[in-house]
Write an enzyme that holds these catalytic residues in place. Sequence first.
Site, PDB file in Angstrom:
ATOM      1  N   HIS A 123       0.874  -1.186   0.000  1.00 15.49           N
ATOM      2  CA  HIS A 123       0.000   0.000   0.000  1.00 15.49           C
ATOM      3  C   HIS A 123       0.905   1.228   0.000  1.00 15.49           C
ATOM      4  CE1 HIS A 123      -2.711   2.995   1.881  1.00 15.49           C
ATOM      5  NE2 HIS A 123      -3.720   2.214   1.557  1.00 15.49           N
ATOM      6  N   CYS A 361      -4.700   2.528  -3.599  1.00 19.37           N
ATOM      7  CA  CYS A 361      -3.423   3.015  -3.029  1.00 19.37           C
ATOM      8  C   CYS A 361      -2.312   1.996  -3.254  1.00 19.37           C
ATOM      9  CB  CYS A 361      -3.547   3.320  -1.541  1.00 19.37           C
ATOM     10  SG  CYS A 361      -4.641   4.674  -1.191  1.00 19.37           S
TER      11      CYS A 361
HETATM   12  C1  LIG Z   1      -2.256  -2.701   3.632  1.00 22.94           C
HETATM   13  C2  LIG Z   1      -2.547  -1.317   4.114  1.00 22.94           C
HETATM   14  N1  LIG Z   1      -1.568  -0.591   4.658  1.00 22.94           N
HETATM   15  C3  LIG Z   1      -1.777   0.656   5.111  1.00 22.94           C
HETATM   16  C4  LIG Z   1      -3.011   1.244   5.026  1.00 22.94           C
HETATM   17  C5  LIG Z   1      -3.184   2.630   5.539  1.00 22.94           C
HETATM   18  O1  LIG Z   1      -4.034   2.653   6.623  1.00 22.94           O
HETATM   19  P1  LIG Z   1      -4.564   4.029   7.231  1.00 22.94           P
HETATM   20  O2  LIG Z   1      -4.968   4.886   6.076  1.00 22.94           O
HETATM   21  O3  LIG Z   1      -5.672   3.598   8.080  1.00 22.94           O
HETATM   22  O4  LIG Z   1      -3.464   4.644   7.982  1.00 22.94           O
HETATM   23  C6  LIG Z   1      -4.064   0.544   4.439  1.00 22.94           C
HETATM   24  C7  LIG Z   1      -5.392   1.174   4.247  1.00 22.94           C
HETATM   25  O5  LIG Z   1      -6.067   0.914   3.276  1.00 22.94           O
HETATM   26  C8  LIG Z   1      -3.829  -0.774   3.983  1.00 22.94           C
HETATM   27  O6  LIG Z   1      -4.800  -1.496   3.422  1.00 22.94           O
END
Ligand SMILES: Cc1ncc(COP(=O)(O)O)c(C=O)c1O
Length: 403
Positions: A123, A361
């Site tokens: 991500h 993302c």
């Molecule tokens: C695998 C992964 N990492 C990081 C994030 C980021 O999370 P947050 O936006 O809640 O900080 C997400 C959110 O979609 C995710 O799916």
Amino acid sequence: MSFDVETVRADFPILSRQVNNRPLVYLDNGASAQKPKVVIDAISNAYEGEYANVHRGLHYLSNLATEKYEGVRGTIARFLNAPHEDEVIFTSGATEAINLVSYGWAAPRFQPGDEIVLSVLEHHANIVPWHFLRERQGVVLKWVEPEADGSLPPEKVLAAVGPKTRLIAVTHMSNVTGTVVDVGAIARGTDVPVLADGSQAAVHLPVDVGALGVDFYCITGHKLYGPSGSGAIWISRERQAEMRPFMGGGDMIRTVTRDSVDYADAPLKFEAGTPGIVNQIGLGVALEYMMGLGMENIAAHEKMLRDYARERLRELNWLHIQGDAPDKGAIFSMTMDGAHAHDIATILDKRGIAVRAGSHCAMPLMDFFGVTATARASFGMYNTRAEVDALIDGLQFSRELFA
Ligand SMILES: Cc1ncc(COP(=O)(O)O)c(C=O)c1O
């Protein structure tokens, strides 16, 4: 303890609403999960009867709020089976957690030419903070591609590790394909510190950070049936000792003079400013709720959903599942010839079915699959086989429209 999906569903008020005159079928859990009534009640109770700022308060409400808020650290430690409670640092989510590691641990230690091994499954939250180090201090990002089916063998990650590798930053479960990455095998295979992004995995699988042997493990509350703006990162004491604070401000100091600053002990040292008090209290309740149901039971229910959804989706021979690794969570990214992912999501929405369309993302992964977007159905503990059927009907309807 037995797991009854209808009983679980009854705990989530939003699931009984209609959308576009159809019963809601919520399959966007990878983006954010719905909240059970116990969490909603805990939030309103905290504001209605137990609210004040935390730490160093000398009055009743401040002490009460502090006790509730600090109690969540223990809950998270239990949820992650963390050896020590003070290894849990509260954050607003996974994004802040990974930035904390980037700014607080990596930036002061990494030299030009040092390498970070990343997977193409990541991500953006586990990519962009490392790009900062590439741009600002000449750190090199080494990318590991998954297999065509989206799986990521640990040996492949370990093969990218060289004498200059200072960190491996890898997801424990892809938010796009659901691929489960064996982060424990990666950590066991090297002395290089490992950051595991548990944003998705911790929702669907029992996690034991001690057994995994990683150094950093982050979670984000809003995917864990808790409030947005809540989360945490577990950081081993050894790594914490190497970290400097990321943000400065109140709460993270012992004394401040005109010429000096003496920091509080960890974890407060890494938690500057008034925190998301009620958000974290809500997260604590959400995690207690999940642990009450049993993470093994949740995982078993979702495995049943994954297997059923996979079987039914594979019947649609015109549908492409992007990344369908054998070991994956109940997350399916789909494309269809002749229809854009946004069109699929819009048509499903008309039938009350919420899925997400876009790059999730994860643009490097979209690139790898040779697509710009997918429609993603991501299941949670309250989803049912009937909802898989509704998804299949909706996809068939989309296909007929576009064929
Ligand atoms: C695998 C992964 N990492 C990081 C994030 C980021 O999370 P947050 O936006 O809640 O900080 C997400 C959110 O979609 C995710 O799916």
